[in-house]
Scaffold this active site. Sequence first.
Site, mmCIF file in Angstrom:
data_model
loop_
_atom_site.group_PDB
_atom_site.id
_atom_site.type_symbol
_atom_site.label_atom_id
_atom_site.label_comp_id
_atom_site.label_asym_id
_atom_site.label_seq_id
_atom_site.Cartn_x
_atom_site.Cartn_y
_atom_site.Cartn_z
ATOM 1 N N ARG A 59 0.807 -1.199 0.195
ATOM 2 C CA ARG A 59 -0.417 -0.018 0.094
ATOM 3 C C ARG A 59 0.669 1.455 0.093
ATOM 4 O O ARG A 59 0.876 2.491 -0.649
ATOM 5 C CB ARG A 59 -1.112 -0.421 1.082
ATOM 6 C CG ARG A 59 -1.423 1.368 1.298
ATOM 7 C CD ARG A 59 -3.481 1.122 2.852
ATOM 8 N NE ARG A 59 -3.119 1.120 3.124
ATOM 9 C CZ ARG A 59 -2.313 0.461 4.780
ATOM 10 N NH1 ARG A 59 -1.672 2.105 4.705
ATOM 11 N NH2 ARG A 59 -1.594 0.334 5.841
ATOM 12 N N TYR A 112 -17.018 13.640 -15.860
ATOM 13 C CA TYR A 112 -17.553 12.215 -15.573
ATOM 14 C C TYR A 112 -18.641 12.360 -14.699
ATOM 15 O O TYR A 112 -18.371 13.443 -13.498
ATOM 16 C CB TYR A 112 -16.283 11.203 -15.441
ATOM 17 C CG TYR A 112 -17.069 10.088 -15.092
ATOM 18 C CD1 TYR A 112 -17.517 9.844 -15.463
ATOM 19 C CD2 TYR A 112 -16.029 9.720 -13.760
ATOM 20 C CE1 TYR A 112 -17.860 7.678 -15.625
ATOM 21 C CE2 TYR A 112 -16.671 8.462 -13.535
ATOM 22 C CZ TYR A 112 -17.508 7.326 -14.758
ATOM 23 O OH TYR A 112 -18.120 6.234 -14.228
ATOM 24 N N ASP A 184 -7.413 17.301 -15.763
ATOM 25 C CA ASP A 184 -8.631 15.613 -15.252
ATOM 26 C C ASP A 184 -8.027 15.582 -16.754
ATOM 27 O O ASP A 184 -9.003 15.838 -17.678
ATOM 28 C CB ASP A 184 -8.852 15.002 -14.697
ATOM 29 C CG ASP A 184 -10.240 13.989 -15.703
ATOM 30 O OD1 ASP A 184 -9.106 12.972 -16.422
ATOM 31 O OD2 ASP A 184 -10.895 13.348 -15.238
ATOM 32 N N LYS A 209 -8.646 3.662 -19.148
ATOM 33 C CA LYS A 209 -9.117 4.244 -20.200
ATOM 34 C C LYS A 209 -7.413 4.609 -21.669
ATOM 35 O O LYS A 209 -7.158 3.030 -21.767
ATOM 36 C CB LYS A 209 -9.428 5.970 -20.443
ATOM 37 C CG LYS A 209 -10.084 6.396 -19.240
ATOM 38 C CD LYS A 209 -11.821 5.033 -19.457
ATOM 39 C CE LYS A 209 -12.861 5.140 -19.124
ATOM 40 N NZ LYS A 209 -12.595 5.336 -17.611
HETATM 41 N N1 LCS Z 1 -11.874 10.766 -15.543
HETATM 42 C C1 LCS Z 1 -12.400 10.570 -16.942
HETATM 43 C C2 LCS Z 1 -12.531 11.936 -17.491
HETATM 44 C C3 LCS Z 1 -12.746 9.967 -16.771
HETATM 45 O O1 LCS Z 1 -13.716 9.284 -18.024
HETATM 46 C C4 LCS Z 1 -13.772 8.526 -15.599
HETATM 47 C C5 LCS Z 1 -14.138 7.794 -15.989
HETATM 48 C C6 LCS Z 1 -12.624 8.669 -14.791
HETATM 49 C C7 LCS Z 1 -12.268 10.168 -14.391
HETATM 50 C C8 LCS Z 1 -12.932 8.180 -13.739
HETATM 51 O O2 LCS Z 1 -12.399 6.152 -13.613
HETATM 52 P P1 LCS Z 1 -12.546 5.496 -13.418
HETATM 53 O O3 LCS Z 1 -12.729 5.607 -12.222
HETATM 54 O O4 LCS Z 1 -13.821 4.822 -14.074
HETATM 55 O O5 LCS Z 1 -11.397 4.578 -14.298
HETATM 56 N N2 LCS Z 1 -15.264 7.766 -16.908
HETATM 57 C C9 LCS Z 1 -15.815 6.719 -17.752
HETATM 58 C C10 LCS Z 1 -17.194 6.875 -18.761
HETATM 59 O O6 LCS Z 1 -16.706 7.878 -19.473
HETATM 60 N N3 LCS Z 1 -17.667 5.616 -19.291
HETATM 61 O O7 LCS Z 1 -17.716 4.846 -17.591
HETATM 62 C C11 LCS Z 1 -16.010 5.762 -17.169
#
Ligand code: LCS
Length: 410
Positions: A59, A112, A184, A209
């Site tokens: 961790r 998001y 972001d 992503k």
């Molecule tokens: N930031 C952006 C711009 C995102 O599109 C997402 C997830 C996150 C942060 C969060 O990331 P995660 O915790 O899912 O790794 N976006 C998603 C979307 O547009 N569709 O499903 C997940």
Amino acid sequence: MSHRTDLSPETLAVHAGVDKHEFLPAVPPIFQTSTFAFKSAEHGAALFAGEGKGYIYSRMGNPTTEAAEMSVAALEGGAKALACGSGMAAIHTILATLLRQGDHMVCSEAVYGPTCTLIGKIMPKWGIESTMVDTSNFEAVKEAMRPNTKVVYIETPCNPTLVIADLEAIGNLAHDRGALVVVDNTFMSPLLQQPFRWGADYVIHSLTKFLNGHADVVGGMIVVKDEAQYPPVRRMLNHLGGVLPPFESFLVHRGIKTLSVRMAKHCQNAQKIAEHLEAHPHIEWVLYPGLKSHPQYELAKKQMSGSGAVISFGLKGGLEAGRAMMNAVKLCLLAVSLGGVETLIQHPASMTHASMGAEARRQAHITDGLVRISVGIESVDDIIADLDQALEEAAAQTMSVERERHPAVT
Ligand code: LCS
């Protein structure tokens, strides 16, 4: 953790984080271990005191995770990075590090969905207020700043409206007012946009992503610009605990090696598809930063070196036609997420941005008719053929519903 700054992003994507191990493997091994033995009681105590090189407990740091961290830090041009268990864990960790009760933050209004929920609904419970603004409107950002604004949080391009914020102008404004800028960069990846060049203080990613790119890992990353910013974020992550496990770290590091070829193909495919959709008779509107019709097309060219894979559009038949289209795709997957090798299609108002609530969606211009696709790296002709047949099917269905409702319509 240091990296060469004279190498190009394509080279860094392949080599950064590949530390020389005693057996000289081309790929760092997976240290699938939760804990590390100390050579002596003194050695253990020294490591806990922050003295000497070594690992304690996964961790608090793991060599495989560190390899992925070094890779993303190098690509962003930052000093160090911290891998988290998801993009949301990265956002939570950085905001918990930078903000305390009584502070205020300014945030892009179209982000998001769960980011909007965390900032707008959960953080107020801890005494942290926020103002959501259209960050493509510089005057609106200026107006939203308060004396206690400590963080300006930007998604650019925004998910899913793809509006673009002027990183340099907002960076200067925030710094003049004593606030820090968190960007972001998920939608671009460091290959297409490097927010530190424009004044950002912290960059975060959903590794889920483009960086991992293969739809098989959930992860996040926080990148710090300067070495001195690292210790407080590390301490916060150690205590909140949302770290990325070794195997996921290995997969992410492996994925990054092909980032430059994937991004080039994503952008090439998406540009063709956006142009095709814009000219399509069943399509009402298309938003994609690579189209001249995008409201911040010039700004996109200044701060981004490619337009990404995400396209938002509306069908002439509105929500009903959009649903029919999503149900009719055969090659594209009807699924949330983005940035993977496969083309995905989804409906933000009822899926990724449902948790925001209707009012926040209305303010952020996330209309019910908006359909979002993340263009993959398949043959662009195959993707276009699938979208075309789905659009025809949707038009036929919408027409037959109209006929049932209004039998006079022929
Ligand atoms: N930031 C952006 C711009 C995102 O599109 C997402 C997830 C996150 C942060 C969060 O990331 P995660 O915790 O899912 O790794 N976006 C998603 C979307 O547009 N569709 O499903 C997940």
